[in-house]
Design a protein around this motif. Structure first.
Motif, PDB file in Angstrom:
ATOM      1  N   ILE A 305     -35.618  11.118  83.885  1.00 43.47           N
ATOM      2  CA  ILE A 305     -36.786  10.239  83.951  1.00 43.47           C
ATOM      3  C   ILE A 305     -36.511   9.039  83.073  1.00 43.47           C
ATOM      4  O   ILE A 305     -35.788   9.130  82.063  1.00 43.47           O
ATOM      5  N   SER A 306     -37.044   7.923  83.426  1.00 38.95           N
ATOM      6  CA  SER A 306     -36.839   6.714  82.638  1.00 38.95           C
ATOM      7  C   SER A 306     -37.803   6.685  81.458  1.00 38.95           C
ATOM      8  O   SER A 306     -38.827   7.364  81.440  1.00 38.95           O
ATOM      9  N   ILE A 307     -37.456   5.861  80.472  1.00 36.51           N
ATOM     10  CA  ILE A 307     -38.286   5.756  79.284  1.00 36.51           C
ATOM     11  C   ILE A 307     -39.649   5.135  79.616  1.00 36.51           C
ATOM     12  O   ILE A 307     -40.673   5.497  79.027  1.00 36.51           O
ATOM     13  N   ASP A 308     -39.656   4.247  80.606  1.00 29.85           N
ATOM     14  CA  ASP A 308     -40.938   3.648  81.004  1.00 29.85           C
ATOM     15  C   ASP A 308     -41.846   4.679  81.659  1.00 29.85           C
ATOM     16  O   ASP A 308     -43.069   4.675  81.461  1.00 29.85           O
ATOM     17  N   ARG A 309     -41.241   5.585  82.455  1.00 32.29           N
ATOM     18  CA  ARG A 309     -42.050   6.625  83.100  1.00 32.29           C
ATOM     19  C   ARG A 309     -42.611   7.593  82.073  1.00 32.29           C
ATOM     20  O   ARG A 309     -43.748   8.076  82.207  1.00 32.29           O
ATOM     21  N   GLU A 312     -45.558   6.032  80.600  1.00 32.62           N
ATOM     22  CA  GLU A 312     -46.690   6.007  81.523  1.00 32.62           C
ATOM     23  C   GLU A 312     -47.396   7.358  81.583  1.00 32.62           C
ATOM     24  O   GLU A 312     -48.628   7.424  81.622  1.00 32.62           O
ATOM     25  N   LEU A 313     -46.604   8.442  81.589  1.00 32.62           N
ATOM     26  CA  LEU A 313     -47.201   9.776  81.696  1.00 32.62           C
ATOM     27  C   LEU A 313     -47.691  10.315  80.357  1.00 32.62           C
ATOM     28  O   LEU A 313     -48.680  11.054  80.311  1.00 32.62           O
ATOM     29  N   CYS A 314     -47.002   9.989  79.283  1.00 31.52           N
ATOM     30  CA  CYS A 314     -47.319  10.557  77.960  1.00 31.52           C
ATOM     31  C   CYS A 314     -47.463   9.417  76.962  1.00 31.52           C
ATOM     32  O   CYS A 314     -46.597   9.219  76.086  1.00 31.52           O
ATOM     33  N   SER A 315     -48.513   8.669  77.108  1.00 29.05           N
ATOM     34  CA  SER A 315     -48.717   7.517  76.222  1.00 29.05           C
ATOM     35  C   SER A 315     -49.149   7.926  74.816  1.00 29.05           C
ATOM     36  O   SER A 315     -49.178   7.081  73.916  1.00 29.05           O
ATOM     37  N   MET A 368     -45.742  18.096  75.835  1.00 26.04           N
ATOM     38  CA  MET A 368     -46.565  19.061  75.109  1.00 26.04           C
ATOM     39  C   MET A 368     -47.688  18.373  74.337  1.00 26.04           C
ATOM     40  O   MET A 368     -48.798  18.909  74.235  1.00 26.04           O
ATOM     41  N   LEU A 369     -47.410  17.206  73.782  1.00 26.86           N
ATOM     42  CA  LEU A 369     -48.444  16.485  73.032  1.00 26.86           C
ATOM     43  C   LEU A 369     -49.591  16.060  73.948  1.00 26.86           C
ATOM     44  O   LEU A 369     -50.752  16.023  73.518  1.00 26.86           O
ATOM     45  N   ARG A 370     -49.283  15.768  75.197  1.00 30.06           N
ATOM     46  CA  ARG A 370     -50.320  15.337  76.135  1.00 30.06           C
ATOM     47  C   ARG A 370     -51.343  16.447  76.387  1.00 30.06           C
ATOM     48  O   ARG A 370     -52.550  16.193  76.445  1.00 30.06           O
ATOM     49  N   ARG A 403     -46.512  17.901  85.246  1.00 32.70           N
ATOM     50  CA  ARG A 403     -47.330  16.972  84.462  1.00 32.70           C
ATOM     51  C   ARG A 403     -47.968  15.909  85.362  1.00 32.70           C
ATOM     52  O   ARG A 403     -49.125  15.530  85.174  1.00 32.70           O
ATOM     53  N   GLN A 404     -47.212  15.439  86.368  1.00 32.38           N
ATOM     54  CA  GLN A 404     -47.756  14.442  87.270  1.00 32.38           C
ATOM     55  C   GLN A 404     -48.899  15.009  88.103  1.00 32.38           C
ATOM     56  O   GLN A 404     -49.901  14.332  88.359  1.00 32.38           O
ATOM     57  N   VAL A 405     -48.764  16.281  88.512  1.00 32.65           N
ATOM     58  CA  VAL A 405     -49.844  16.901  89.286  1.00 32.65           C
ATOM     59  C   VAL A 405     -51.092  17.035  88.435  1.00 32.65           C
ATOM     60  O   VAL A 405     -52.221  16.773  88.886  1.00 32.65           O
ATOM     61  N   ARG A 406     -50.937  17.438  87.174  1.00 30.78           N
ATOM     62  CA  ARG A 406     -52.103  17.566  86.280  1.00 30.78           C
ATOM     63  C   ARG A 406     -52.737  16.211  86.004  1.00 30.78           C
ATOM     64  O   ARG A 406     -53.967  16.098  85.903  1.00 30.78           O
ATOM     65  N   ALA A 407     -51.907  15.180  85.877  1.00 34.04           N
ATOM     66  CA  ALA A 407     -52.446  13.841  85.603  1.00 34.04           C
ATOM     67  C   ALA A 407     -53.218  13.309  86.802  1.00 34.04           C
ATOM     68  O   ALA A 407     -54.206  12.593  86.662  1.00 34.04           O
ATOM     69  N   ALA A 408     -52.769  13.709  87.992  1.00 32.85           N
ATOM     70  CA  ALA A 408     -53.469  13.267  89.192  1.00 32.85           C
ATOM     71  C   ALA A 408     -54.795  13.988  89.363  1.00 32.85           C
ATOM     72  O   ALA A 408     -55.805  13.441  89.685  1.00 32.85           O
TER      73      ALA A 408
END
Length: 408
Positions: A305-309, A312-315, A368-370, A403-408
């Motif tokens: 995964i890229s650092i930007d992604r 985006e997911l774990c700000s 995990m922090l998210r 994580r993406q499914v939970r964020a959605a």
């Protein structure tokens, strides 16, 4: 009046009425006692006499009809003779049937004696120096004062024992819950800690009830055995962790002031020349050994995964960074800052970085922090992922997809 009747007015005679009554004798050590002291001791020992607080309220009203504070047998009979209407009025309007029921309870407990007149009325008749009263006799409160005081002391001792046992059981339950949480973090694969945690929770629920001494002692024995079991399991875990640490942590620098003559030679005697390096490199066995060493070295793949992604997911990780996170080194530095706040030990974190790679471990920490509140044992979860990474079964992409499914 010299005669003491056995029967009560318009009441059937029972076998208990024929039992010998305590005689009202004057004690040489305490000829008179305070009526309020007797009431106070009875309030403590009411359970031993089978009384309730309502019974004592009626007794308090009966004592208020006695003139003076002291109950003195030497001064004459301690008989009060109020009517039922007067008693109910002093009891703030208690129903007459309720008042009579409580009076019967006091009489059956042996704290009052009925002195009924021939027609059942309560009154005082005086004829010169002679004084005859019909009503309720308070003399048992004087004759049984020592018994009442002993019962009150026994009740106080029982309450103190129960209070001490409850404090001990409560402290043991708290220690058991803490040991179960620690054991779940150090040894998440063991099923012992869930049972101990459930036992601590059930003990807390049991303590909400009013328990007697036997029940509290049984709880104390159960918790003592559970604490011993938990401490034994944690001691084994500590010994296992000590034996599993790397040898690099146990190395010590050895220095000797003696100079070996063989070491006094120049380093050039030991350094291979360029031509010898070329010859060794050209040998087939040397090339094969280098290939084997390269294959045996652990290879940590770069993050999927890229650092930007990740940002985006774990700000949330940005809150623990000194600067905006733009590269993997800055993400790793932020993970080093947040790791102690998440309750992760240094050994678990070092093991995770060595097995899955520093960048991958930092991404896992950001994930995990998210959702930190959903992890009952963060250290155990990270240790499990590190073990999977050591076995080649760890997939960071799958973790990111979840994580993406939970964020959605």
């Amino acid at each position: 009046m010299d005669y003491s009747p056995v029967t009560s007015f318009r009441r059937p005679l029972r076998a208990a009425d024929l039992a010998p009554k305590p005689k009202a004798t004057v004690s040489p050590l305490r000829p008179a006692i305070s009526k309020w002291d007797v009431l106070q001791e009875l309030a403590v020992a009411r359970v031993q006499f089978g009384l309730t607080d309502r019974d004592l309220t009626v007794l308090q009203a009966m004592l208020s009809f006695h003139k003076g504070t002291m109950l003195d047998l030497a001064a004459g009979e301690l008989v009060v003779f109020p009517s039922n209407k007067t008693i109910c009025h002093r009891l703030n309007g208690m129903p007459c049937s309720t008042m009579r029921r409580h009076l019967a309870k006091l009489v059956s407990a042996g704290l009052l004696i009925r002195r009924d007149s021939p027609n059942g009325k309560r009154y005082l008749r005086t004829r010169g120096a002679q004084r005859v009263a019909f009503g309720f006799d308070l003399s048992p409160l004087v004759t049984r004062y020592v018994e009442i005081c002993e019962a009150a002391e026994a009740a106080r001792a029982t309450e103190e024992t129960i209070r001490t046992l409850r404090e001990s059981v409560s402290l043991m339950r708290r220690d058991l819950a803490a040991l179960a949480d620690l054991g779940a973090e150090l040894q998440p694969q063991a099923g012992l800690w869930d049972a101990l945690s459930d036992q601590a929770l059930l003990t807390a629920r049991t303590l909400r009830r009013k328990l007697d001494i036997d029940a509290l002692k049984a709880l104390e024995l159960e918790l003592a055995a559970a604490l011993k079991q938990a401490e034994f399991a944690l001691s084994d875990a500590a010994e296992t962790n000590e034996m599993s640490t790397s040898d690099d942590q146990n190395e010590q620098h050895q220095y000797s002031s003696k100079i070996d003559k063989s070491e006094s030679r120049t380093t050039s005697d030991f350094e291979p020349t360029a031509s010898s390096n070329i010859r060794h490199a050209d040998r087939p066995d040397h090339r094969q050994r280098e290939g084997k060493e390269a294959r045996s070295a652990p290879q940590n793949p770069p993050p999927a995964i890229s650092i930007d992604r990740v940002q985006e997911l774990c700000s949330e990780m940005q809150d623990f960074a000194n600067h905006p996170i733009r590269c993997w080194n800055e993400l790793l530095h932020a993970a080093e800052n947040v790791r102690p706040m998440m309750g992760l030990s240094e050994d678990v974190w070092r093991h995770a970085k060595s097995t899955m790679g520093a960048e991958n471990a930092a991404v896992v920490l950001a994930v995990m922090l998210r959702d930190f509140q959903s992890y009952s044992s963060p250290g155990g979860y990270l240790r499990t992922l590190a073990q999977k990474a050591g076995q080649g079964a760890f997939d960071l992409s799958r973790l990111i997809n979840i994580r993406q499914v939970r964020a959605a």
